[in-house]
Enzyme design. Sequence first.
Site, PDB file in Angstrom:
ATOM      1  N   SER A  68       0.855  -1.244  -0.048  1.00 42.67           N
ATOM      2  CA  SER A  68       0.135  -0.118  -0.036  1.00 42.67           C
ATOM      3  C   SER A  68       0.864   1.134  -0.021  1.00 42.67           C
ATOM      4  O   SER A  68       2.048   1.174   0.408  1.00 42.67           O
ATOM      5  CB  SER A  68      -0.942  -0.047   1.221  1.00 42.67           C
ATOM      6  N   TYR A 104      -1.431   0.522  11.155  1.00 39.51           N
ATOM      7  CA  TYR A 104      -2.115   0.168   9.683  1.00 39.51           C
ATOM      8  C   TYR A 104      -0.691   0.328   9.003  1.00 39.51           C
ATOM      9  O   TYR A 104      -0.354  -0.576   8.368  1.00 39.51           O
ATOM     10  CB  TYR A 104      -2.970   0.738   9.281  1.00 39.51           C
TER      11      TYR A 104
END
Length: 333
Positions: A129, A153
């Site tokens: 990501s 995250y």
Amino acid sequence: MSDFWLDRPTLVTGATGLVGSWVVRTLLAAGADVVCVVRDGAPQSELVRSGLLQQVKSVRGDVCDQALLERTLGEYEIDAVIHLAAQTIVPIANRNPVSTFESNIAGTWTLLEACRRSPAVKQIVLASSDKAYGSHDTLPYDESAPLQGRYPYDVSKSCADLIAQAYAATYGLPVAVTRCGNFYGGGDLNWNRIVPGTIRSLLRGQRPVIRSDGNFIRDYFYVEDGAAAYLLLAEQMATRPELRGQAFNFSNELRLSVLELVQVILNLMSSDLTPDVRNQASNEIRQQYLCAEKAKRELGWQPRFTLEEGLRRTIAWYRDFFGESRNIPRRAA
């Protein structure tokens, strides 16, 4: 698309998620023999709702179960792996970091170790990501930027990304990494994400909620472009061993604030509703956007959809999902 995928045994993890459903759809259209590892029942997911689940082989289990993964890779003679399984919601990671670390980090090393023990596996595409980069003063991120996630995250994606690179460098595992912006598209049922949440609110005649101050800058990447990018990378890895261990950014290279994105959706849905800006976001990076020059140069990749085209297709999906029975406030002519 070439006949590369025809009858190719391909494992997809995270198939009930937004990207996974579209990857499965794209693989089936290309003739692949698709196997999915499915942990939880998700009857409203695009994979189930569209009938795609009935067209694939499904294995019930968790990506942290190495024995299950090794059995699946061996018994189904898996050739290519697209690893998408992850906990993807930032507020959930902030509240429950351990479960996020287990899914995103342990799930990654477990899958890669199972692949290392399964010599039939020839290509692995691992979804990282843009969050893996963490916060940088120099933008847009290119692939040379260090991975320095700070919040739960972001850290989980930095770690998974580095683990994939370690398996490529140490064991020659045929794995490459994708780093994409914020995915959107039909089938995303995580309503606290800005695109599905905004569309659902408008279909219900409610003001869309923005949990930040609305000024966070992000990349927004249409899911059908993402699915095509994953398959392109796996296909090119088959003849280009130098791609092992490499990472590629995929992006439309369009920088938008949350407020700007919501306004585009309001315009496309002809709504006069105003956003409810709550300014409650925490532990999130204010500006993140990507440079996709490497993917364009080395893979010949190009996005097929503009933001407006992707959002129109996305809105149409949700209109169908909700049955178009809502009264939507519209602008006066």
